[in-house]
Design an enzyme around this catalytic site. Structure first.
Site, short mmCIF file in Angstrom:
data_model
loop_
_atom_site.label_atom_id
_atom_site.label_comp_id
_atom_site.label_asym_id
_atom_site.label_seq_id
_atom_site.Cartn_x
_atom_site.Cartn_y
_atom_site.Cartn_z
N ASN A 211 0.85 -1.19 0.00
CA ASN A 211 0.00 0.00 0.00
C ASN A 211 0.89 1.24 0.00
O ASN A 211 2.11 1.14 -0.04
CB ASN A 211 -0.96 -0.02 1.19
CG ASN A 211 -0.22 -0.06 2.51
OD1 ASN A 211 0.49 0.88 2.85
ND2 ASN A 211 -0.35 -1.16 3.24
N ASP A 279 -4.54 -6.17 5.18
CA ASP A 279 -5.58 -6.99 5.81
C ASP A 279 -5.52 -8.43 5.33
O ASP A 279 -5.90 -9.35 6.03
CB ASP A 279 -6.96 -6.40 5.52
CG ASP A 279 -7.19 -5.13 6.34
OD1 ASP A 279 -6.78 -5.11 7.52
OD2 ASP A 279 -7.73 -4.15 5.80
N LYS A 289 8.58 -17.60 -10.05
CA LYS A 289 7.86 -16.46 -10.65
C LYS A 289 6.69 -16.94 -11.50
O LYS A 289 6.87 -17.84 -12.34
CB LYS A 289 8.85 -15.66 -11.51
CG LYS A 289 8.25 -14.39 -12.05
CD LYS A 289 9.24 -13.65 -12.95
CE LYS A 289 8.51 -12.56 -13.67
NZ LYS A 289 9.24 -12.06 -14.81
N PRO A 306 -3.19 -11.75 10.50
CA PRO A 306 -3.48 -11.51 11.93
C PRO A 306 -3.62 -10.01 12.18
O PRO A 306 -2.98 -9.21 11.50
CB PRO A 306 -2.23 -12.06 12.63
CG PRO A 306 -1.16 -12.09 11.60
CD PRO A 306 -1.85 -12.29 10.28
N ASP A 307 -4.46 -9.65 13.13
CA ASP A 307 -4.61 -8.24 13.48
C ASP A 307 -3.68 -7.93 14.65
O ASP A 307 -3.89 -8.39 15.78
CB ASP A 307 -6.08 -7.94 13.85
CG ASP A 307 -6.31 -6.45 13.94
OD1 ASP A 307 -5.53 -5.77 14.64
OD2 ASP A 307 -7.26 -5.96 13.29
N ILE A 308 -2.64 -7.17 14.37
CA ILE A 308 -1.58 -6.92 15.36
C ILE A 308 -2.11 -6.05 16.50
O ILE A 308 -1.86 -6.33 17.68
CB ILE A 308 -0.37 -6.24 14.67
CG1 ILE A 308 0.19 -7.18 13.61
CG2 ILE A 308 0.70 -5.85 15.69
CD1 ILE A 308 1.06 -6.54 12.57
N PHE A 326 -4.35 3.36 15.02
CA PHE A 326 -4.71 4.41 14.06
C PHE A 326 -5.92 3.91 13.29
O PHE A 326 -6.14 2.70 13.17
CB PHE A 326 -3.56 4.68 13.08
CG PHE A 326 -2.67 5.80 13.52
CD1 PHE A 326 -1.79 5.62 14.58
CD2 PHE A 326 -2.70 7.04 12.89
CE1 PHE A 326 -0.97 6.66 14.99
CE2 PHE A 326 -1.89 8.07 13.30
CZ PHE A 326 -1.02 7.89 14.35
N LYS A 344 -11.33 -3.48 18.24
CA LYS A 344 -9.93 -3.91 18.42
C LYS A 344 -9.52 -3.98 19.89
O LYS A 344 -8.45 -4.50 20.20
CB LYS A 344 -9.00 -2.95 17.67
CG LYS A 344 -9.37 -2.80 16.18
CD LYS A 344 -8.25 -3.19 15.28
CE LYS A 344 -8.60 -3.00 13.83
NZ LYS A 344 -7.56 -3.48 12.93
O1 PMT Z 1 2.95 6.08 6.51
P1 PMT Z 1 2.41 7.44 6.11
O2 PMT Z 1 2.56 7.69 4.63
O3 PMT Z 1 3.00 8.54 6.95
O4 PMT Z 1 0.83 7.44 6.38
C1 PMT Z 1 0.37 7.36 7.69
C2 PMT Z 1 -0.82 6.40 7.80
C3 PMT Z 1 -1.99 6.96 7.04
C4 PMT Z 1 -0.46 5.01 7.26
C5 PMT Z 1 -1.14 6.28 9.34
O5 PMT Z 1 -1.43 7.55 9.84
C6 PMT Z 1 -2.33 5.34 9.57
O6 PMT Z 1 -3.48 5.71 9.50
N1 PMT Z 1 -2.03 4.05 9.86
C7 PMT Z 1 -3.00 2.99 10.00
C8 PMT Z 1 -3.40 2.52 8.63
C9 PMT Z 1 -4.37 1.38 8.67
O7 PMT Z 1 -4.04 0.31 8.27
O8 PMT Z 1 -5.52 1.66 9.22
P2 PMT Z 1 -6.70 0.54 9.42
O9 PMT Z 1 -7.89 1.34 9.69
O10 PMT Z 1 -6.74 -0.41 8.29
O11 PMT Z 1 -6.24 -0.26 10.69
C10 PMT Z 1 -6.61 0.13 11.99
C11 PMT Z 1 -5.53 -0.16 12.98
O12 PMT Z 1 -5.30 -1.57 13.05
C12 PMT Z 1 -4.20 0.46 12.68
O13 PMT Z 1 -3.62 0.85 13.92
C13 PMT Z 1 -3.38 -0.66 12.06
O14 PMT Z 1 -1.99 -0.53 12.32
C14 PMT Z 1 -3.95 -1.86 12.80
N2 PMT Z 1 -3.93 -3.12 12.04
C15 PMT Z 1 -4.66 -3.28 10.91
C16 PMT Z 1 -4.69 -4.50 10.28
C17 PMT Z 1 -3.92 -5.56 10.81
N3 PMT Z 1 -3.88 -6.72 10.21
N4 PMT Z 1 -3.18 -5.36 11.90
C18 PMT Z 1 -3.19 -4.17 12.54
O15 PMT Z 1 -2.50 -4.00 13.55
#
Ligand code: PMT
Length: 403
Positions: A211, A279, A289, A306-308, A326, A344
């Site tokens: 991404n 995700d 390849k 997995p969701d960390i 975030f 979460k």
């Molecule tokens: O890296 P930059 O270019 O500076 O951009 C910053 C950012 C936009 C990436 C950052 O500010 C941000 O929003 N990060 C979280 C992005 C994200 O994946 O959001 P989400 O809504 O999909 O996930 C929610 C939360 O779960 C996040 O804290 C994410 O780290 C966490 N997560 C998600 C999926 C997963 N499998 N494991 C996780 O821990």
């Protein structure tokens, strides 16, 4: 800020010497005084006159100069500083420091000083990677010498790789972090874990799902937490950023590697999950390849990663006291963040609008809302560094309250 502090700046031979002119300006702007020692090699790249004009201080070059010695002996020179900074630190001066040589003024001052020393290495990538240089750096670190950089990138010699001296603003941040007084370090004694950047999920040995996360926000948070005194581990997916000063970096690729690294970094007092974790991953990445076959594209079966954040929030006895996630949202930013907070099991969510118009992914600024059980704080638009510092200060207040 560290106004009134004194730095002895040792400028060794290397093309990166030109960057110290900018560093001196920035240090002076912050009220830090600079005295310089210019080695013979350094003088091939910058002049004593430039250093003197910018630092408004005499520049010392010669160990056996009667005038220099009568004005300020080399022992006093090495001790009348709060910090000695070597920039650029060439392979040669690092080797002299490791071996304890004292064959010129710079090496003698470094041997005679009783003050902390910070080095900013700069050299050709092969020289940096050489076992001798790495052994010298390891020796210096074991003696408590602080290091900043080097960065990776295009080198003046035309090669690409690690060896570029850290930028003046990075060296400045490391110096400021060093000088931050205990009052400015509310997170001293706390352990922080930060995730940052994207993850790469393999399709085959050469292709992956990724991404647009640059890691800027997560890296800035790690830097801010370290600046406020936290012992900080940054677990990052692949980015082009350099390791923030004072932070331990664990580089990972996939979500599963990131989870393992996070679990290994526990216990921690606070976890901040700023990474954009994929995700999904490909259920069975190909060993070789993938080839085009009769014009029919391959079907990729995806499975959930997995969701960390959820795993850290549910880590039982090992759960950090404060878990911050975030939420990257393109619409209904706060509402979706509230739902995510519940789902979460974390304590805070920093919600940011990542619709393409905001440029948040990859950009330098961010507009966030801090969502917790007790309500929503709307923060004004600011740089990612400012978001990071404000968040780190809020984390400091919260951990102090939870103590
Ligand atoms: O890296 P930059 O270019 O500076 O951009 C910053 C950012 C936009 C990436 C950052 O500010 C941000 O929003 N990060 C979280 C992005 C994200 O994946 O959001 P989400 O809504 O999909 O996930 C929610 C939360 O779960 C996040 O804290 C994410 O780290 C966490 N997560 C998600 C999926 C997963 N499998 N494991 C996780 O821990």
């Amino acid at each position: 800020m560290p106004a009134g502090k004194r730095i002895l700046l040792i400028v060794a031979g290397g093309i990166a010497a030109y960057k110290v002119l900018e560093l001196i300006r920035r240090l002076r702007e912050r009220g830090i005084s600079v005295r310089s020692v210019l080695t013979r090699g350094g003088a091939e790249f910058v002049t004593a006159l430039s250093l003197q004009a910018l630092s408004e201080n005499k520049v010392y070059t010669d160990l056996f100069s009667l005038t220099d010695e009568s004005e300020m002996g080399h022992i006093r020179l090495s001790r009348e500083a709060d910090l000695v900074v070597v920039a650029p630190a060439s392979a040669d001066i690092l080797a002299k420091m490791a071996a304890g040589l004292a064959d010129d003024l710079a090496a003698t001052a470094l041997l005679a000083t009783d003050k902390p020393v910070m080095v900013a290495p700069a050299m050709n990538t092969q020289m940096w990677a050489h076992a001798a240089t790495q052994a010298n750096i390891a020796t210096l670190k074991s003696r408590g010498i602080l290091t900043i950089g080097p960065n990776a990138g295009d080198l003046a010699c035309g090669e690409v790789g690690a060896g570029r001296m850290s930028e003046p603003h990075e060296i400045l941040a490391a110096i400021e972090a060093f000088f931050a007084s205990p009052a400015q370090q509310p997170l001293a004694g706390f352990k922080a874990l930060v995730t940052s950047g994207p993850t790469h999920e393999a399709i085959d040995p050469v292709r992956y799902i990724a991404n647009r996360s640059s890691g800027k926000q997560g890296h800035a948070i790690a830097a801010a937490l370290a600046r406020l005194g936290a012992s900080t581990t940054l677990i990052s997916g692949p980015t082009r950023l350099s390791n923030p000063p004072g932070v331990s970096l664990v580089a990972v690729e996939s979500a599963r590697e990131m989870l393992t690294a996070c679990q290994a970094a526990l216990p921690a007092d606070v976890a901040v999950c700023a990474a954009a974790v994929a995700d999904w991953r490909v259920a069975s990445p190909a060993n070789g390849k993938l080839k085009k076959k009769g014009g029919k594209p391959p079907a990729l079966e995806l499975v959930e990663n997995p969701d960390i954040l959820a795993a850290l929030s549910a880590a039982g006895n090992a759960r950090p006291r404060l878990v911050v996630g975030f939420a990257a949202e393109t619409d209904q930013v706060v509402e979706n963040a509230k739902a995510k907070l519940k789902r979460k099991g974390c304590d805070w969510i920093v919600a940011n609008d990542v619709s393409s118009a905001t440029g948040t992914f990859g950009g330098d600024s961010n507009t966030v809302h801090l969502v917790s059980q007790s309500g929503v704080e709307d923060w004004p638009p600011m740089s990612k560094d400012e978001v990071a510092l404000r968040l780190a200060r809020r984390i400091g207040e919260q951990l102090a309250a939870l103590r």
